[in-house]
Design an enzyme around this catalytic site. Structure first.
Site, PDB file in Angstrom:
ATOM      1  N   THR A 113       1.341  -1.496  -0.226  1.00 21.01           N
ATOM      2  CA  THR A 113       0.007  -0.281  -0.036  1.00 21.01           C
ATOM      3  C   THR A 113       1.004   1.165  -0.184  1.00 21.01           C
ATOM      4  O   THR A 113       2.181   1.527   0.692  1.00 21.01           O
ATOM      5  CB  THR A 113      -1.126   0.056   1.291  1.00 21.01           C
ATOM      6  N   TYR A 166      -1.465   0.266  10.277  1.00 19.07           N
ATOM      7  CA  TYR A 166      -1.999  -0.499   8.955  1.00 19.07           C
ATOM      8  C   TYR A 166      -0.577  -0.591   7.818  1.00 19.07           C
ATOM      9  O   TYR A 166      -0.133  -1.623   7.622  1.00 19.07           O
ATOM     10  CB  TYR A 166      -3.571  -0.285   8.324  1.00 19.07           C
TER      11      TYR A 166
END
Ligand code: UDP
Length: 337
Positions: free
Chosen positions: A120, A144
């Protein structure tokens, strides 16, 4: 044989669909524990061997890898809410780090050495330059992003020591739905901008909250790089092809290079749906950088990949999915006819 972990989730199911559409003779094995994914998301094809299993179960995964003759893995299975990762870090370290390291242990024992990993742009943290290229420093500002970075680093280690070949694909904002209307985005809770704007257009919510209009951007709202989920899927196929002929680790951004602001998204959603979209200007959401846009040169140079779908197509397909009743049984049954 190819294994897709998390194949019943949003991006995973679009990858499986695109892979099977472009490989008419192929089958795939999907492992998903259905904690976030939907079994109906894989009802579109009978060329999917579905196994409900936890990727963290080393013995179970060794059995899957060996019995199914797995040669390569596309690894989507993960928890994916930035906000939740800040309130429940243990869940994210367990699901995204511990379980993935267990999957790597199973791969090591079963002799599987090729993997494409969902990473990501959240691994970059606060941008120090824009657009973001792959050499930008990685200092994630949420758990995350940190969990994804930890796995990138572990993968690099496996590639250097054991001769694995791996790509970490750093997604920008995945959005849209498959053109067939059979699959799409279905998160619970939904936190992403485009589905929430479309639900406001449907009257399912009173208004879309705009998280801040006082940013240093042309219209004051945050800019993101929205990429069609089918474009993402095609990039994974290119990455798999490349892995067959190479070893080592590489990380590649998947984005469009074009940013759109929250207000621009709302305006296009209004045009595509033909409906008024009530807005409510709310405060800033903590941890939101004003602008995140990909430099996508490396994807073109290394994978020979670039995006095909524009923002209007993203929103048109997302709208068809929202209006189509999601995994409607009649459409799923018709897809086999
Ligand atoms: N956003 C918003 N209202 C919402 C959801 C999101 O204004 O209800 C904004 C958010 O602040 C960000 C952009 O829309 O600037 C994209 O957010 P999303 O959660 O879809 O993706 P993220 O960029 O956080 O991964």
């Amino acid at each position: 044989m190819l294994l897709v972990t998390g194949g019943a989730g949003y991006i995973g199911s679009h990858f499986v669909k695109t892979y099977l559409d472009t490989h008419p003779q192929a089958q795939v094995v999907v492992v998903d524990d259905l904690s976030e994914g939907h079994r109906e998301a894989l009802a579109f094809s009978d060329r999917i061997r579905f196994i409900q299993e936890d990727i963290g179960n080393v013995e179970g995964m060794i059995q899957v890898l060996q019995s199914q003759g797995i040669e390569a893995i596309v690894h989507f299975a993960a928890s994916c809410y930035v906000g939740e990762s800040q309130t429940n870090p243990t869940k994210y370290f367990q699901n995204n780090v511990v379980k993935t390291l267990n999957l790597f242990k199973a791969m090591d024992q079963a002799g599987v050495k090729r993997i494409v990993f969902s990473s990501t742009c959240a691994t970059y943290g606060n941008p120090v330059r824009m657009p973001l290229d792959e050499t930008h420093p990685q200092n994630p500002i949420n758990i995350y992003g940190l969990t994804k970075l930890m796995i990138e680093q572990a993968l690099r280690g496996y590639c250097e020591t054991l001769g694995w070949s791996a790509f970490a694909l750093r997604y920008f904002n995945a959005a849209g739905a498959d053109e067939s209307g059979l699959i799409g985005e279905l998160h619970d809770p939904e936190t992403h901008l485009i589905p929430l704007v479309l639900r406001a257009a449907q009257g399912k919510s009173k208004a879309i909250d705009i998280y801040g209009e006082d940013y240093d951007t042309p219209d004051g709202t945050c800019i993101r790089d929205y990429i069609h989920v089918t474009d993402l899927a095609h990039a994974h196929i290119k990455a798999l092809e490349k892995l067959q002929a190479s070893t080592g680790f590489d990380a590649i951004n998947l984005g469009t290079t074009h940013g759109a602001s929250v207000k621009e998204i709302i305006a296009i959603c209004g045009e595509v749906t033909g409906k008024p979209i009530p807005v409510n200007v709310a405060g800033r959401r903590p941890g939101d950088p004003p602008r995140l846009v990909a430099n996508a040169d490396k994807a073109l140079n290394v994978l020979g990949w670039k995006t095909q779908f524009d923002l209007r197509t993203i929103i048109r397909t997302a709208w068809a999915w929202e209006e189509g009743g999601k995994y409607a049984t009649d459409r799923l049954t018709a897809s086999h006819a």
